[in-house]
Write an enzyme that holds these catalytic residues in place. Structure first.
Site, PDB file in Angstrom:
ATOM      1  N   CYS A 114      -3.204 -22.934   3.916  1.00  0.00           N
ATOM      2  CA  CYS A 114      -4.685 -23.443   4.213  1.00  0.00           C
ATOM      3  C   CYS A 114      -4.502 -24.810   3.902  1.00  0.00           C
ATOM      4  O   CYS A 114      -3.682 -25.538   4.588  1.00  0.00           O
ATOM      5  CB  CYS A 114      -5.600 -22.929   3.345  1.00  0.00           C
ATOM      6  SG  CYS A 114      -7.155 -22.957   3.724  1.00  0.00           S
ATOM      7  N   HIS A 170      -4.620 -16.636   3.990  1.00  0.00           N
ATOM      8  CA  HIS A 170      -4.408 -16.737   2.420  1.00  0.00           C
ATOM      9  C   HIS A 170      -3.696 -15.406   2.016  1.00  0.00           C
ATOM     10  O   HIS A 170      -4.365 -14.570   1.678  1.00  0.00           O
ATOM     11  CB  HIS A 170      -5.737 -16.913   1.696  1.00  0.00           C
ATOM     12  CG  HIS A 170      -6.435 -18.118   1.825  1.00  0.00           C
ATOM     13  ND1 HIS A 170      -6.077 -19.088   0.719  1.00  0.00           N
ATOM     14  CD2 HIS A 170      -7.341 -18.748   2.522  1.00  0.00           C
ATOM     15  CE1 HIS A 170      -6.755 -20.235   0.920  1.00  0.00           C
ATOM     16  NE2 HIS A 170      -7.421 -20.115   2.014  1.00  0.00           N
ATOM     17  N   GLU A 218      -2.431 -14.931  -0.586  1.00  0.00           N
ATOM     18  CA  GLU A 218      -2.539 -14.611  -2.299  1.00  0.00           C
ATOM     19  C   GLU A 218      -3.694 -13.792  -2.326  1.00  0.00           C
ATOM     20  O   GLU A 218      -3.925 -13.238  -3.463  1.00  0.00           O
ATOM     21  CB  GLU A 218      -2.425 -15.984  -3.038  1.00  0.00           C
ATOM     22  CG  GLU A 218      -3.791 -16.680  -2.862  1.00  0.00           C
ATOM     23  CD  GLU A 218      -3.915 -17.450  -1.672  1.00  0.00           C
ATOM     24  OE1 GLU A 218      -3.110 -17.327  -0.843  1.00  0.00           O
ATOM     25  OE2 GLU A 218      -4.889 -18.418  -1.537  1.00  0.00           O
TER      26      GLU A 218
END
Lengths: 92, 235
Positions: free
Chosen positions: B86, B203, B205
């Site tokens: 990002c 993302h 994560e």
């Protein structure tokens, strides 16, 4: 040393789609400004600096544009440099 | 295996990455403050999501001049793994480690939603555990993720096979309707020519635990750990 005010204008290159500009254009059209054919949104940056003379000031500002103020992958940049008297500079 | 997670003022995904690395992978994490130059012997440096330096001027523009980035650039130039997620992707483009730029989403809206990614490259350390053509569901969360490169650069990227992920439908079809932000060629992530610097808008994560909706993101972290462990054992 002389005080200068550099006015830097950064805009997206013509080949880069400008969604903000398109949105503003459509807003203006909705308000009845039918004559609007295009809008580009950019940034206006004022840099106060000191330099020996105008040529030196322009060289420095050009370097600032190259290294930070604009991303040359997507943006065009132009600027003007004008001399300022010290008092005006100090009050800003 | 040690991950470094860079923390700029305004970074917000550093702890999310740290959670995945420590709690899910059981690997070591070091948070690398933007004013430090020491990468502390990390094997992979993550530039996480957020709004570094408030995204002032342009996303990632100021972060690129921080002391830690000097070390990250040197690390990357020597083949070190640098993974921008990002805002981290935006920083990598501003730094010049990756080609192109990320501009405002076509719809001028911040998009925070699940996205499907078509995996173009499965031969990278980041994607070693995947198959080409696999579809991952990983969320996006950005206002400026619209990938742009001039025609010559774009054609170069495609010819070199530097596109790693493209936005696609759940069935893997890469079509304009699956493009959430206007990115050219539906590009969601690219890698440098050497293959060690990856930038991606989604993302991973945030999709690394079943409790958080899925583990597709974890596959990338696991790929890095497995590939690096093989390399570390081999050396």
């Amino acid at each position: 040393m002389v005080n200068y005010l550099a006015t830097v204008v950064v805009t997206l290159k013509q080949v880069v789609n400008d969604p903000q500009g398109l949105t503003v254009k459509s807003g203006l059209r909705q308000l009845g400004f039918d004559e609007v054919e295009g809008v580009r949104v950019g940034k206006h940056i004022e840099v106060r600096l000191t330099a020996e003379d105008e040529k030196a000031a322009r060289t420095r500002v050009s370097e600032m544009c190259r290294r930070l103020l604009a991303n040359h992958v997507i943006e065009d940049v132009r600027f003007q440099v004008e001399e300022q008297d010290a008092q005006v500079g100090a009050s800003r | 295996m040690k991950f470094g997670v860079v923390v700029f003022p305004g970074t917000w995904s550093d702890r999310d990455c740290g959670q995945v690395i420590e709690q899910v992978l059981g690997a070591e994490v070091r948070y690398l403050w933007h004013k430090d130059r020491d990468l502390q012997g990390c094997d992979c440096v993550i530039l996480p999501g957020g709004f570094s330096y408030g995204d002032y001027l342009r996303c990632g523009a100021i972060a690129r001049f921080s002391p830690v980035m000097e070390s990250v650039v040197t690390f990357a130039e020597h083949g070190g793994l640098v993974w921008g997620i990002c805002n981290g992707f935006q920083v990598l483009c501003e730094t010049g480690l990756l080609p192109g730029a990320l501009i405002r989403n076509e719809a001028c809206q911040f998009r925070c939603e699940p996205a499907h990614l078509f995996v173009e490259r499965a031969d990278l350390i980041y994607t070693a555990n995947l198959d080409r053509g696999a579809v991952l569901e990983i969320p996006i969360s950005h206002g400026e993720g619209n990938y742009f490169a001039d025609p010559a650069t774009l054609s170069q990227i495609e010819q070199n096979g530097q596109v790693v992920f493209r936005y696609c439908q759940p069935d893997g079809l890469v079509v304009p309707a699956a493009n959430p932000n206007g990115s050219l060629h539906n590009i969601a992530g690219i890698v440098n020519e050497a293959g060690n610097v990856l930038g991606m808008m989604p993302h991973p994560e945030r999709r690394a635990e079943v409790e958080l909706g899925g583990e597709d993101g974890l596959k990338l972290f696991n790929s890095v750990v497995d590939a690096m462990n093989d390399i570390l054992v081999a050396s």
